[in-house]
Design a protein around this motif. Structure first.
Motif, PDB file in Angstrom:
ATOM      1  N   ALA A  55       0.843  -1.193   0.000  1.00  0.00           N
ATOM      2  CA  ALA A  55       0.000   0.000   0.000  1.00  0.00           C
ATOM      3  C   ALA A  55       0.882   1.248   0.000  1.00  0.00           C
ATOM      4  CB  ALA A  55      -0.910   0.011   1.225  1.00  0.00           C
ATOM      5  N   GLN A  56       0.371   2.272  -0.658  1.00  0.00           N
ATOM      6  CA  GLN A  56       1.135   3.510  -0.728  1.00  0.00           C
ATOM      7  C   GLN A  56       0.979   4.316   0.566  1.00  0.00           C
ATOM      8  OE1 GLN A  56      -1.284   2.732  -3.049  1.00  0.00           O
ATOM      9  NE2 GLN A  56       0.083   1.880  -4.588  1.00  0.00           N
ATOM     10  N   THR A  57       2.023   5.028   0.912  1.00  0.00           N
ATOM     11  CA  THR A  57       1.977   5.921   2.074  1.00  0.00           C
ATOM     12  C   THR A  57       2.603   7.252   1.704  1.00  0.00           C
ATOM     13  OG1 THR A  57       4.077   5.094   2.908  1.00  0.00           O
ATOM     14  CG2 THR A  57       2.088   4.028   3.746  1.00  0.00           C
ATOM     15  N   VAL A  58       2.164   8.285   2.394  1.00  0.00           N
ATOM     16  CA  VAL A  58       2.683   9.636   2.205  1.00  0.00           C
ATOM     17  C   VAL A  58       3.098  10.171   3.562  1.00  0.00           C
ATOM     18  CG1 VAL A  58       2.132  11.979   1.471  1.00  0.00           C
ATOM     19  CG2 VAL A  58       1.199  10.022   0.208  1.00  0.00           C
ATOM     20  N   THR A  59       4.317  10.706   3.629  1.00  0.00           N
ATOM     21  CA  THR A  59       4.861  11.181   4.898  1.00  0.00           C
ATOM     22  C   THR A  59       5.257  12.647   4.791  1.00  0.00           C
ATOM     23  OG1 THR A  59       5.711   8.971   5.423  1.00  0.00           O
ATOM     24  CG2 THR A  59       6.629  10.819   6.658  1.00  0.00           C
ATOM     25  N   GLN A  60       4.739  13.437   5.694  1.00  0.00           N
ATOM     26  CA  GLN A  60       5.162  14.829   5.830  1.00  0.00           C
ATOM     27  C   GLN A  60       5.821  14.944   7.192  1.00  0.00           C
ATOM     28  OE1 GLN A  60       1.015  16.204   4.064  1.00  0.00           O
ATOM     29  NE2 GLN A  60       2.372  17.971   4.282  1.00  0.00           N
ATOM     30  N   SER A  61       7.108  15.140   7.193  1.00  0.00           N
ATOM     31  CA  SER A  61       7.890  15.033   8.431  1.00  0.00           C
ATOM     32  C   SER A  61       7.899  16.306   9.261  1.00  0.00           C
ATOM     33  CB  SER A  61       9.329  14.639   8.103  1.00  0.00           C
ATOM     34  OG  SER A  61       9.900  15.595   7.237  1.00  0.00           O
ATOM     35  N   GLN A  62       7.362  17.389   8.718  1.00  0.00           N
ATOM     36  CA  GLN A  62       7.361  18.674   9.424  1.00  0.00           C
ATOM     37  C   GLN A  62       5.936  19.015   9.853  1.00  0.00           C
ATOM     38  OE1 GLN A  62       8.479  20.151   5.713  1.00  0.00           O
ATOM     39  NE2 GLN A  62      10.542  20.774   6.294  1.00  0.00           N
ATOM     40  N   PRO A  63       5.562  18.785  11.095  1.00  0.00           N
ATOM     41  CA  PRO A  63       4.201  19.121  11.526  1.00  0.00           C
ATOM     42  C   PRO A  63       3.924  20.622  11.444  1.00  0.00           C
ATOM     43  CG  PRO A  63       5.263  17.663  13.094  1.00  0.00           C
ATOM     44  CD  PRO A  63       6.325  18.118  12.131  1.00  0.00           C
ATOM     45  N   GLU A  64       4.961  21.430  11.707  1.00  0.00           N
ATOM     46  CA  GLU A  64       4.791  22.881  11.676  1.00  0.00           C
ATOM     47  C   GLU A  64       6.027  23.535  11.068  1.00  0.00           C
ATOM     48  OE1 GLU A  64       2.286  23.114  15.883  1.00  0.00           O
ATOM     49  OE2 GLU A  64       3.491  24.804  15.228  1.00  0.00           O
ATOM     50  N   MET A  65       5.768  24.623  10.329  1.00  0.00           N
ATOM     51  CA  MET A  65       6.854  25.418   9.760  1.00  0.00           C
ATOM     52  C   MET A  65       6.483  26.886   9.908  1.00  0.00           C
ATOM     53  SD  MET A  65       9.349  23.611   8.210  1.00  0.00           S
ATOM     54  CE  MET A  65       9.915  24.496   6.746  1.00  0.00           C
ATOM     55  N   SER A  66       7.521  27.716   9.882  1.00  0.00           N
ATOM     56  CA  SER A  66       7.290  29.145   9.987  1.00  0.00           C
ATOM     57  C   SER A  66       8.186  29.860   8.985  1.00  0.00           C
ATOM     58  CB  SER A  66       7.606  29.620  11.409  1.00  0.00           C
ATOM     59  OG  SER A  66       7.366  30.999  11.533  1.00  0.00           O
ATOM     60  N   VAL A  67       7.666  30.939   8.406  1.00  0.00           N
ATOM     61  CA  VAL A  67       8.444  31.704   7.426  1.00  0.00           C
ATOM     62  C   VAL A  67       8.142  33.182   7.599  1.00  0.00           C
ATOM     63  CG1 VAL A  67       6.662  31.523   5.638  1.00  0.00           C
ATOM     64  CG2 VAL A  67       9.047  31.889   4.975  1.00  0.00           C
ATOM     65  N   GLN A  68       9.150  34.007   7.320  1.00  0.00           N
ATOM     66  CA  GLN A  68       8.958  35.449   7.362  1.00  0.00           C
ATOM     67  C   GLN A  68       8.314  35.888   6.048  1.00  0.00           C
ATOM     68  OE1 GLN A  68      10.330  36.579  10.342  1.00  0.00           O
ATOM     69  NE2 GLN A  68       9.308  38.538  10.057  1.00  0.00           N
ATOM     70  N   GLU A  69       7.444  36.847   6.145  1.00  0.00           N
ATOM     71  CA  GLU A  69       6.807  37.389   4.947  1.00  0.00           C
ATOM     72  C   GLU A  69       7.876  37.793   3.933  1.00  0.00           C
ATOM     73  OE1 GLU A  69       4.329  40.704   5.908  1.00  0.00           O
ATOM     74  OE2 GLU A  69       3.163  40.581   4.048  1.00  0.00           O
ATOM     75  N   ALA A  70       7.615  37.474   2.643  1.00  0.00           N
ATOM     76  CA  ALA A  70       8.500  37.771   1.513  1.00  0.00           C
ATOM     77  C   ALA A  70       9.676  36.788   1.380  1.00  0.00           C
ATOM     78  CB  ALA A  70       9.047  39.191   1.553  1.00  0.00           C
ATOM     79  N   GLU A  71       9.856  35.909   2.359  1.00  0.00           N
ATOM     80  CA  GLU A  71      10.914  34.911   2.277  1.00  0.00           C
ATOM     81  C   GLU A  71      10.404  33.660   1.561  1.00  0.00           C
ATOM     82  OE1 GLU A  71      13.510  37.303   3.518  1.00  0.00           O
ATOM     83  OE2 GLU A  71      14.246  35.263   3.790  1.00  0.00           O
ATOM     84  N   THR A  72      11.312  32.701   1.395  1.00  0.00           N
ATOM     85  CA  THR A  72      11.000  31.439   0.722  1.00  0.00           C
ATOM     86  C   THR A  72      11.004  30.298   1.729  1.00  0.00           C
ATOM     87  OG1 THR A  72      11.915  32.166  -1.398  1.00  0.00           O
ATOM     88  CG2 THR A  72      11.795  29.788  -1.023  1.00  0.00           C
ATOM     89  N   VAL A  73      10.077  29.382   1.569  1.00  0.00           N
ATOM     90  CA  VAL A  73       9.984  28.232   2.471  1.00  0.00           C
ATOM     91  C   VAL A  73       9.755  26.972   1.637  1.00  0.00           C
ATOM     92  CG1 VAL A  73       7.488  28.466   2.827  1.00  0.00           C
ATOM     93  CG2 VAL A  73       8.883  27.347   4.578  1.00  0.00           C
ATOM     94  N   THR A  74      10.291  25.866   2.124  1.00  0.00           N
ATOM     95  CA  THR A  74      10.116  24.578   1.442  1.00  0.00           C
ATOM     96  C   THR A  74       9.490  23.570   2.388  1.00  0.00           C
ATOM     97  OG1 THR A  74      12.005  24.967  -0.021  1.00  0.00           O
ATOM     98  CG2 THR A  74      11.286  22.696   0.251  1.00  0.00           C
ATOM     99  N   LEU A  75       8.411  22.970   1.952  1.00  0.00           N
ATOM    100  CA  LEU A  75       7.720  21.934   2.724  1.00  0.00           C
ATOM    101  C   LEU A  75       8.069  20.572   2.136  1.00  0.00           C
ATOM    102  CD1 LEU A  75       4.159  23.542   3.038  1.00  0.00           C
ATOM    103  CD2 LEU A  75       6.229  23.993   4.364  1.00  0.00           C
ATOM    104  N   SER A  76       8.370  19.632   3.016  1.00  0.00           N
ATOM    105  CA  SER A  76       8.844  18.314   2.568  1.00  0.00           C
ATOM    106  C   SER A  76       7.725  17.287   2.491  1.00  0.00           C
ATOM    107  CB  SER A  76       9.920  17.798   3.524  1.00  0.00           C
ATOM    108  OG  SER A  76      11.006  18.691   3.564  1.00  0.00           O
ATOM    109  N   CYS A  77       7.899  16.369   1.569  1.00  0.00           N
ATOM    110  CA  CYS A  77       6.954  15.256   1.426  1.00  0.00           C
ATOM    111  C   CYS A  77       7.706  14.078   0.807  1.00  0.00           C
ATOM    112  CB  CYS A  77       5.785  15.642   0.531  1.00  0.00           C
ATOM    113  SG  CYS A  77       4.662  14.275   0.127  1.00  0.00           S
TER     114      CYS A  77
END
Lengths: 112, 117
Positions: B1-23
């Motif tokens: 069976a397929q599974t999907v994992t997101q290892s970061q429950p929470e992230m924070s970024v400053q306005e106008a900055e760049t952020v990357t969410l993992s999967c």
């Protein structure tokens, strides 16, 4: 174009009561789905349908039932509500198996 | 069976900055689709971006882009020039393209993104 319409938006049920969550789509989509969302758990599939008259169980079907008599409607029935069914319920539809879903706005159900 | 994992429950970024969410995901299939959905406080699920596994080119939608690494089974979401309206829960999802799979979406548990002014 209304998309996917779910009613009601909120509901409080007493333990043992029954209710039907309504879902209607006007996009002529063959595929329809019911998910539940619990905090920190993502979305879990309850039931799905690939066309009128065809339904099948998903990952968490116990305590629920569905029917699909028309392409547009896919109601979810809760029999004998239990506190474990407290959740947010989403209905969704898709034209085929290769696109993302269009979601309804969800129903927040509390069983007390 | 397929599974999907997101290892970061929470992230924070400053306005106008760049952020990357993992999967990351686990599958034995070679043909599938990957999605990122956004869920703001309104609860509405909004499709952000879609990637077909057979395409090597990474999908982009305005300020949103993905880094799709098929061999590593990784599918990260990059948000550039973050805005206050980007604050939401983000869900990664997998959908099989195998015939007869019914096309059910499999979701990760989500990453809550906060944007600081």
């Amino acid at each position: 174009n209304a998309g996917v319409t779910q009613t009601p938006k909120f509901r409080i049920l007493k333990i043992g009561q029954s209710m039907t969550l309504q879902c209607t789509q006007d996009m002529n989509h063959n595929y329809m789905y019911w998910y539940r969302q619990d905090p920190g758990m993502g979305l879990k599939l309850i039931y799905y349908s690939v066309g009128a008259g065809i339904t099948d169980k998903g990952e968490v079907p116990n305590g629920y039932n569905v029917s699909r008599s028309t392409t547009e409607d896919f109601p979810l029935r809760l029999e004998l509500a239990a506190p474990s069914q407290t959740s947010v319920y989403f209905c969704a539809s898709s034209p085929t198996g290769y696109y993302g879903y269009t979601f309804g706005s969800g129903t927040r159900l509390t069983v007390v | 069976a397929q599974t999907v994992t997101q290892s970061q429950p929470e992230m924070s970024v400053q306005e106008a900055e760049t952020v990357t969410l993992s999967c990351t995901y686990d599958t034995s299939e070679s043909d599938y689709y990957l999605f990122w959905y956004k869920q703001p406080p309104s609860r509405q699920m909004i499709l952000v971006i879609r990637q077909e596994a057979y395409k090597q080119q990474n999908a982009t939608e305005n300020r949103f882009s993905v880094n799709f690494q098929k061999a590593a089974k990784s599918f990260s979401l990059k948000i550039s020039d973050s805005q206050l309206g980007d604050a939401a829960m983000y869900f990664c999802a997998y959908r099989s393209a195998v015939g007869g799979s019914q096309g059910n979406l499999i979701f990760g548990k989500g990453t809550k993104l906060s944007v600081k002014p």
